[in-house]
Design a protein around this motif. Structure first.
Motif, mmCIF file in Angstrom:
data_model
loop_
_atom_site.group_PDB
_atom_site.id
_atom_site.type_symbol
_atom_site.label_atom_id
_atom_site.label_comp_id
_atom_site.label_asym_id
_atom_site.label_seq_id
_atom_site.Cartn_x
_atom_site.Cartn_y
_atom_site.Cartn_z
ATOM 1 N N THR A 110 1.033 3.850 -3.326
ATOM 2 C CA THR A 110 0.510 5.400 -2.582
ATOM 3 C C THR A 110 1.474 6.174 -3.048
ATOM 4 O O THR A 110 0.752 7.335 -3.714
ATOM 5 N N VAL A 158 0.945 -1.046 0.075
ATOM 6 C CA VAL A 158 -0.165 0.460 -0.232
ATOM 7 C C VAL A 158 0.379 1.624 -0.025
ATOM 8 O O VAL A 158 0.597 2.297 -0.793
ATOM 9 N N GLN A 167 -2.816 9.146 -0.692
ATOM 10 C CA GLN A 167 -3.681 8.652 0.389
ATOM 11 C C GLN A 167 -4.657 8.376 0.633
ATOM 12 O O GLN A 167 -5.478 7.461 0.693
ATOM 13 N N ARG A 168 -5.476 9.723 0.513
ATOM 14 C CA ARG A 168 -7.034 9.884 0.189
ATOM 15 C C ARG A 168 -7.682 8.784 -0.737
ATOM 16 O O ARG A 168 -8.876 8.184 -0.956
ATOM 17 N N LEU A 227 -9.321 1.506 -1.823
ATOM 18 C CA LEU A 227 -9.675 0.492 -1.228
ATOM 19 C C LEU A 227 -10.618 -0.008 -0.818
ATOM 20 O O LEU A 227 -11.328 -0.745 -0.375
ATOM 21 N N ASN A 228 -12.140 1.659 -0.599
ATOM 22 C CA ASN A 228 -13.241 1.265 -0.597
ATOM 23 C C ASN A 228 -13.805 0.810 -1.477
ATOM 24 O O ASN A 228 -15.211 -0.109 -1.315
ATOM 25 N N MET A 251 -5.615 6.625 -2.079
ATOM 26 C CA MET A 251 -6.085 5.066 -2.148
ATOM 27 C C MET A 251 -6.662 4.630 -1.212
ATOM 28 O O MET A 251 -7.570 3.671 -1.672
ATOM 29 N N ALA A 252 -7.326 5.545 -0.216
ATOM 30 C CA ALA A 252 -8.426 4.587 1.093
ATOM 31 C C ALA A 252 -9.722 4.338 -0.332
ATOM 32 O O ALA A 252 -10.900 3.569 0.175
ATOM 33 N N LEU A 253 -9.795 6.201 -0.915
ATOM 34 C CA LEU A 253 -10.742 5.118 -1.892
ATOM 35 C C LEU A 253 -10.479 4.629 -2.592
ATOM 36 O O LEU A 253 -12.125 3.758 -3.394
#
Lengths: 296, 482
Positions: free
Chosen positions: A135, A131, A148-149, A155-156, A151-153
């Motif tokens: 990222t 990750v 990072q945001r 993964l979501n 990447m979070a999206l």
């Protein structure tokens, strides 16, 4: 200059003790037990034959001004509280030469962490290595927190997308979990996708070595990080050619996530790129023992 | 000078830098090469041959433009054509994609033994620190009145479920008490970022819908004041002129009608409404009145008529819940301008004024009800008047020292008046018990892949700023910072 011969240095090694040494391991517990008992109960239950003077020193009955109610108090065995007994037990263990304080239990509300401390407990290594690497590859203009945001999206998106239908002609990396396990573990989903399309080798050209100015192709093995980097670069190339569906900051991560799903389902063009590299590398294997290469 | 060098010099001298031109020369200059071989080296024959060419265009092809290096070429700044990108999305399609709300994730494991909210659940203190799910019918109603937000992570769970916290029980109890006394609960939920203010509002609405209240929700205060919807002066108003927002009112009525259909169909009108273009006779269902809002032109009068009907005393009307999220947005001067280009205060917008009057107690609720507003932190303008008023109310409630206004800040008297008698509920972190029950729900859904024990609960609770719900979620659910 040699030191002078003298008798006085010999005296330094001499120790003079005013009292005889106590046998620590044998008497601390007994002594403290005696003191504990005195704090609760004025009747002296321990045998004071061995150290009569010492016990007498701590006997509060002998301290002027303190009363000594003898029979009103219950006997020591019933009056000692559980904490006292625990403390006595610990002292007893100390007396046996054992460590009564288990550091994992005593003095810590939730125990001690297991050693060695896992890397995710370190602030700088708290994310999964894949990750972190991906990222950084998503990052533009050094804006890590945006990446990072994203990447979070991503993964979501993977978490909420339906389980992928894996194409048997494009097998995933060996050891990958079954497809219906992937969405609930998005990090693994991402890792499986990237590792599955990662090339094993790259083809390096030695300029002019094949004769007549032609370059000599050589397959070079890649490390795991390099392989992942190459795979994700290919994925990003495919993403940049895709058309955005919507607007706003979540669109780029959605496209990336769609491409990752496409990779796992075998629909992505990245698989062809991997195959092409492998094909070239296989034919370039013939050059491994090339005579001119040996001369270099 | 050796021959090869001379040939190279020849090429340069003729300006043959481009390979295309070089190829042309090689073809056309073939006869000349023989002449050059016969005589000593000379370029004159070659040049003559070129001059003898009939077409000027061919010369240009062979040599390029006579001022090749100085010609302006704009095409080098143009981006490469990336090919056909297909049809562009229709207007509004991108926004719809961005704003869509997903309330279910089929990957998440269904939680066994998860109970639904019942009408009395939130009143029961024993249901505190439990996670319960919203019944499907209520989910549809809540979705209609836009109670769910895009920032809430509904999309990773199987079914919309909520944690009942101590504040939820208290709020529901207060709502019920106010309704029983035929009064209005006037309350502002405030607190730090991510403490669950909007979620508390959602819980209040759920409670209202489950108990057959009439629920009217303004999902975002900023939609009314950022000049993003049409407005018009209300005829006959002056000092100050008031403005209606017809398009917004129409949408509000339509959502309100869909969500409260079940209740509206059994309530009958008690007033004649001669001001409306449609004839709504007395004793016709309120649903008919709400249905008559079809055009933005008469939306505002219909909204007023609806409000008048709902507030009719002694007709067995149910309690009304009026909620608004994003209070600071309506406690300031709006972005609208009057006809003389003066800024319009938010309280001169009729819908906002209705809400602020309800909040201040100027509008009575004869059938009981509640007016609940939530502040917003991440997307809120700074409103010193509102902050001061809320701090003062909070200090009054806790019987501590009431903060005095600052000397060099200009306060808004209208805001202070609107918030003079409200109750303030400050949301803080949840207890560890509540955090644990929530994390057990996450783990049972398969989203939180850890054994939930005391150490983990304490760790996440601490990482989440002593139990700030959104921060716990960030620490536990989000693999990365969102």
């Amino acid at each position: 200059m040699p030191p002078r011969l003298n008798i006085w240095p010999a005296c330094r090694a001499l120790t003079v003790r005013s009292r005889p040494l106590l046998n620590q391991s044998s008497c601390i517990a007994a002594q403290t037990q005696a003191r504990r008992t005195f704090a609760d109960n004025t009747t002296n239950t321990t045998s004071s034959s061995r150290q009569p003077q010492r016990d007498a020193q701590f006997n509060p009955a002998l301290v002027p001004g303190s009363k000594a109610p003898a029979q009103a108090q219950p006997t020591s065995s019933s009056s000692t509280s559980s904490e006292n007994e625990q403390a006595i037990g610990q002292l007893q263990m100390l007396a046996y030469g054992l460590n009564p304080f288990d550091a994992a239990v005593e003095g810590h509300k939730y125990g001690l962490p297991e050693l060695p401390i896992p890397s995710e407990m370190h602030m700088k290594h708290r994310y999964d290595p894949v990750v972190v690497q991906i990222t950084k590859l998503l990052m533009w203009d050094g804006k890590l927190s945006k990446a990072q945001r994203d990447m979070a999206l991503i993964l979501n998106y993977l978490r909420t997308s339906p389980p992928p239908k894996v194409d048997p002609s494009r097998p995933l990396v060996p050891g990958a979990p079954p497809a219906h396990h992937l969405p609930l573990d998005p990090v693994q989903y991402l890792t499986v996708a990237i590792d599955s399309v990662a090339p094993l080798v790259r083809v390096r050209g030695y300029k002019g070595l094949a004769g007549g100015g032609a370059s000599l192709d050589m397959p070079i093995p890649l490390a795991a990080r390099q392989r992942r980097r190459q795979a994700f670069q290919w994925i990003l190339d495919a993403v940049n050619k895709k058309k955005s569906k919507g607007s706003g900051r979540s669109m780029f991560p959605h496209r990336v996530a769609e491409e990752i799903v496409a990779v796992v389902e075998g629909r992505s063009g990245v698989w062809d790129r991997r195959q092409m590299v492998h094909k070239i590398a296989t034919s370039a294997r013939a050059n491994l023992n090339h005579s001119r290469l040996k001369k270099r | 000078m050796s021959a090869p060098n001379c040939l190279r010099g020849l090429g340069l001298g003729l300006g043959l830098t481009r390979p295309v031109a070089l190829r042309n020369v090689a073809v056309t200059a073939a006869p000349c090469a023989a002449a050059a071989a016969a005589a000593s080296f000379s370029t004159s024959a070659y040049l003559q041959a070129i001059i003898a060419r009939p077409k000027k265009k061919a010369v240009e092809v062979a040599f390029g433009h006579h001022r090749a290096g100085k010609k302006m070429k704009l095409s080098k700044f143009k981006k490469a054509n990336k090919g056909d990108r297909g049809k562009a999305p229709a207007p509004g399609e991108r926004k719809a994609y961005r704003k869509r709300i997903l309330l279910s994730n089929n990957n998440a494991i269904p939680v066994a033994g998860l109970q639904d909210f019942a009408p009395e659940t939130m009143l029961d203190p024993s249901s505190a620190a439990k996670v319960l799910s919203i019944p499907d019918a209520v989910v549809d109603q809540l979705r209609t009145i836009e109670a769910f937000k895009t920032t809430q992570s509904w999309s990773i769970f199987r079914k919309p479920s909520m944690l009942v916290r101590a504040e939820t029980v208290e709020l529901a109890t207060r709502m019920q008490g106010a309704a029983a006394n035929k009064q209005a609960l006037r309350l502002v939920a405030t607190g730090d970022k991510l403490t669950g203010k909007s979620m508390l509002l959602l819980q209040a609405m759920t409670h209202g819908l489950l108990n057959d209240w009439i629920v009217l929700n303004i999902p975002e205060g900023q939609e009314l004041t950022t000049a993003s919807t049409e407005y018009a002066a209300i005829p006959g108003t002056a000092n100050p002129v008031q403005y209606m927002q017809q398009n917004y009112a129409l949408r509000l009525i339509q959502n309100f009608r869909k969500a409260n259909e079940k209740v509206l169909v059994r309530l009958m009108t008690v007033f004649a409404h001669p001001e409306l273009p449609q004839n709504i006779p007395v004793n016709s269902p309120l649903l008919q009145l709400a249905n008559s809002a079809k055009e933005p032109e008469n939306a505002w009068p219909i909204f007023q008529a609806l409000w008048k009907e709902l507030m009719a005393p002694g007709r067995g009307r149910p309690p009304v819940l009026f909620t608004l999220d994003g209070l600071p947005h309506i406690m300031k001067v709006s972005d609208y301008r009057s006809a003389t280009f003066e800024p319009v205060h938010a309280h001169d917008l009729a819908l906002v004024r209705l809400f602020s009057d309800c909040l201040s107690g100027a509008v009575a609720f004869p059938n009981g009800g509640a007016v609940i507003a939530a502040t917003t932190r991440s997307n809120g303008p700074r409103t010193p008047s509102m902050e001061l008023a809320l701090a003062q109310r909070e200090a009054e409630q806790s019987k501590s020292v009431v903060p005095a206004p600052e000397a060099f800040v200009k306060y808004d008297e209208r805001v202070a008046a609107a918030l003079r008698t409200v109750q303030v509920m400050r949301l803080k972190g949840v207890s560890k018990l509540e955090a644990r029950s929530l994390m057990e729900y996450w783990a049972a859904s398969g989203v939180f892949r850890t054994t939930v024990d005391e150490a983990v609960v304490t760790e996440k609770w601490t990482l989440g700023g002593s139990g700030i719900l959104g921060e716990i979620e960030r620490a536990a659910l989000m693999t990365m910072r969102l």
